[in-house]
Enzyme design. Structure first.
Site, mmCIF file in Angstrom:
data_model
loop_
_atom_site.group_PDB
_atom_site.id
_atom_site.type_symbol
_atom_site.label_atom_id
_atom_site.label_comp_id
_atom_site.label_asym_id
_atom_site.label_seq_id
_atom_site.Cartn_x
_atom_site.Cartn_y
_atom_site.Cartn_z
ATOM 1 N N ASN A 8 0.869 -1.179 0.000
ATOM 2 C CA ASN A 8 0.000 0.000 0.000
ATOM 3 C C ASN A 8 0.906 1.230 0.000
ATOM 4 O O ASN A 8 1.496 1.568 1.023
ATOM 5 C CB ASN A 8 -0.905 -0.015 1.236
ATOM 6 C CG ASN A 8 -1.751 1.250 1.336
ATOM 7 O OD1 ASN A 8 -1.817 2.048 0.389
ATOM 8 N ND2 ASN A 8 -2.395 1.443 2.477
ATOM 9 N N TRP A 9 0.994 1.868 -1.148
ATOM 10 C CA TRP A 9 1.905 3.023 -1.271
ATOM 11 C C TRP A 9 1.307 4.311 -0.720
ATOM 12 O O TRP A 9 1.972 5.337 -0.682
ATOM 13 C CB TRP A 9 2.293 3.236 -2.737
ATOM 14 C CG TRP A 9 3.197 2.180 -3.283
ATOM 15 C CD1 TRP A 9 3.834 1.186 -2.580
ATOM 16 C CD2 TRP A 9 3.587 2.007 -4.652
ATOM 17 N NE1 TRP A 9 4.587 0.416 -3.432
ATOM 18 C CE2 TRP A 9 4.452 0.897 -4.706
ATOM 19 C CE3 TRP A 9 3.279 2.688 -5.842
ATOM 20 C CZ2 TRP A 9 5.025 0.449 -5.907
ATOM 21 C CZ3 TRP A 9 3.846 2.242 -7.037
ATOM 22 C CH2 TRP A 9 4.711 1.146 -7.057
ATOM 23 N N LYS A 10 0.026 4.269 -0.366
ATOM 24 C CA LYS A 10 -0.641 5.471 0.160
ATOM 25 C C LYS A 10 -0.432 6.635 -0.829
ATOM 26 O O LYS A 10 -0.449 6.410 -2.027
ATOM 27 C CB LYS A 10 -0.138 5.761 1.569
ATOM 28 C CG LYS A 10 -0.207 4.505 2.454
ATOM 29 C CD LYS A 10 0.057 4.739 3.899
ATOM 30 C CE LYS A 10 -0.086 3.420 4.665
ATOM 31 N NZ LYS A 10 0.039 3.564 6.096
ATOM 32 N N HIS A 94 -9.481 1.617 5.077
ATOM 33 C CA HIS A 94 -8.173 1.778 5.727
ATOM 34 C C HIS A 94 -8.319 2.754 6.891
ATOM 35 O O HIS A 94 -9.101 3.707 6.807
ATOM 36 C CB HIS A 94 -7.144 2.298 4.719
ATOM 37 C CG HIS A 94 -5.749 2.232 5.259
ATOM 38 N ND1 HIS A 94 -5.248 3.194 6.109
ATOM 39 C CD2 HIS A 94 -4.772 1.315 5.104
ATOM 40 C CE1 HIS A 94 -4.012 2.857 6.450
ATOM 41 N NE2 HIS A 94 -3.693 1.730 5.851
ATOM 42 N N GLU A 96 -6.601 5.145 7.830
ATOM 43 C CA GLU A 96 -6.388 6.565 7.488
ATOM 44 C C GLU A 96 -7.649 7.166 6.885
ATOM 45 O O GLU A 96 -7.901 8.368 7.024
ATOM 46 C CB GLU A 96 -5.179 6.688 6.537
ATOM 47 C CG GLU A 96 -3.874 6.478 7.303
ATOM 48 C CD GLU A 96 -2.779 5.790 6.518
ATOM 49 O OE1 GLU A 96 -2.853 5.745 5.282
ATOM 50 O OE2 GLU A 96 -1.837 5.274 7.159
ATOM 51 N N GLU A 166 -5.410 -4.291 10.926
ATOM 52 C CA GLU A 166 -4.390 -3.253 11.082
ATOM 53 C C GLU A 166 -4.691 -2.437 12.344
ATOM 54 O O GLU A 166 -5.492 -1.496 12.297
ATOM 55 C CB GLU A 166 -4.386 -2.319 9.874
ATOM 56 C CG GLU A 166 -3.999 -2.978 8.575
ATOM 57 C CD GLU A 166 -3.369 -1.989 7.596
ATOM 58 O OE1 GLU A 166 -2.248 -2.258 7.150
ATOM 59 O OE2 GLU A 166 -3.981 -0.949 7.309
ATOM 60 N N GLY A 172 2.651 2.734 10.687
ATOM 61 C CA GLY A 172 3.635 3.796 10.453
ATOM 62 C C GLY A 172 4.385 4.228 11.696
ATOM 63 O O GLY A 172 5.027 5.274 11.702
ATOM 64 N N SER A 212 3.517 -1.693 10.551
ATOM 65 C CA SER A 212 4.967 -1.781 10.783
ATOM 66 C C SER A 212 5.537 -3.165 10.455
ATOM 67 O O SER A 212 6.433 -3.662 11.137
ATOM 68 C CB SER A 212 5.314 -1.369 12.218
ATOM 69 O OG SER A 212 4.953 -0.012 12.427
ATOM 70 N N GLY A 233 2.939 -0.978 4.335
ATOM 71 C CA GLY A 233 3.094 0.417 3.934
ATOM 72 C C GLY A 233 4.560 0.731 3.683
ATOM 73 O O GLY A 233 5.105 0.458 2.611
ATOM 74 N N GLY A 234 5.225 1.288 4.689
ATOM 75 C CA GLY A 234 6.605 1.771 4.557
ATOM 76 C C GLY A 234 7.567 0.792 3.895
ATOM 77 O O GLY A 234 8.335 1.174 3.005
HETATM 78 P P1 13P Z 1 3.177 0.650 7.688
HETATM 79 O O1 13P Z 1 3.611 -0.678 7.142
HETATM 80 O O2 13P Z 1 3.968 1.792 7.156
HETATM 81 O O3 13P Z 1 3.062 0.621 9.174
HETATM 82 O O4 13P Z 1 1.682 0.891 7.132
HETATM 83 C C1 13P Z 1 0.748 -0.101 7.296
HETATM 84 C C2 13P Z 1 -0.445 0.219 6.496
HETATM 85 O O5 13P Z 1 -1.184 1.151 6.804
HETATM 86 C C3 13P Z 1 -0.717 -0.599 5.308
HETATM 87 O O6 13P Z 1 -1.991 -0.359 4.832
#
Ligand code: 13P
Length: 255
Positions: A8-10, A94, A96, A166, A172, A212, A233-234
């Site tokens: 997920n590149w956001k 999600h 966010e 999640e 993050g 994470s 994500g990251g």
């Molecule tokens: P991180 O892996 O950066 O914690 O993000 C997780 C995420 O929100 C994937 O959708």
């Protein structure tokens, strides 16, 4: 059941970055056998990513969609537009979007329905905040989110879903959930799914852990039978680290 690992590149990566990532990750695709690998770029990179991933084993996902199939909704993107590009999966709910954009459980339900109508597979995200965990209400929050999203769905449609657990506090932050806690939450999710969809159908739904996830900890999550992949994500932003993470997951499951 094939494990599913999604990037997920956001709101990151322009088209040039997308092209660079795709070129690099495709070189490793033979190392991902047995893992369904999914890239979810921002909307603006979907057509380009679709061209790169076409004829590869990697799949394409979107990060959101609108709840109608078309209409006067300036700035929005509908499911059929995504399907038209070759998008197969779509992330819905999600944290966010729940917590920053303010999406409600009802809104998320309408998006799950819209995705299925458009032939897309929803990756439905659920998870508690830190305060909810501390109050001991994590499970009730998770089941409320799940049941609200599944309401009115035909049990057959539920099989199409992937659930991403999640916990909000792990996203993050570099502070992943303890693997045992993630196992407990994902096992609880499976129980809720069994009650909603019946045991046979619930068995077909894959549950990912997200928050994470890194190359160093992915193995400790997917080695639990309750967890069939990760939403990343990251650590999905660089092709080398994402590729290493997928390979580590594969190894952990083979052991
Ligand atoms: P991180 O892996 O950066 O914690 O993000 C997780 C995420 O929100 C994937 O959708």
């Amino acid at each position: 059941m094939e494990m599913i690992i999604a990037a997920n590149w956001k709101m990151h990566k322009k088209t040039g970055d997308t092209a660079e990532f795709c070129r690099a990750i495709l070189k490793d695709q033979q190392l991902f056998k047995g893992v369904e690998v999914l890239i979810c770029p921002p909307y603006t990179s979907l057509p380009l990513a679709a061209e790169f991933l076409n004829d590869s084993s990697l799949k394409l996902g979107a990060q959101d969609l609108h709840w109608e199939q078309e209409g006067a909704f300036t700035g929005e993107i509908a499911g059929p537009m995504l399907a038209d590009l070759g998008v197969e999966y779509v992330i819905i709910g999600h944290s966010e979007r729940r917590h920053i954009i303010g999406e409600s459980n009802n809104r998320i339900r309408s998006k799950v329905k819209a995705a299925l109508e458009a032939g897309l597979k929803p990756i439905l995200c659920v998870g508690e905040t830190e305060a909810e965990r501390e109050q001991g209400s994590a499970n009730s929050v998770i089941s409320e989110q799940l049941l609200a999203a599944l309401e009115g769905l035909a049990p057959g449609d539920m099989e199409e879903l992937v659930i991403a657990y999640e916990p909000v506090w792990a996203i993050g932050t570099g502070k992943a959930a303890q693997p045992g806690d993630a196992d407990a939450a994902c096992s609880f999710i499976r129980e809720v799914l069994q009650n909603a969809a019946g045991p046979e159908r619930a068995q077909k739904i894959r549950i990912q852990y997200g928050g994470s996830v890194k190359v160093d900890n992915i193995g400790s999550f997917v080695e639990f039978a309750s967890i069939q992949g990760a939403l990343v994500g990251g650590a999905s932003m660089q092709p080398d680290s994402f590729s290493a993470l997928i390979q580590a997951a594969r190894k952990a499951v083979q052991n």
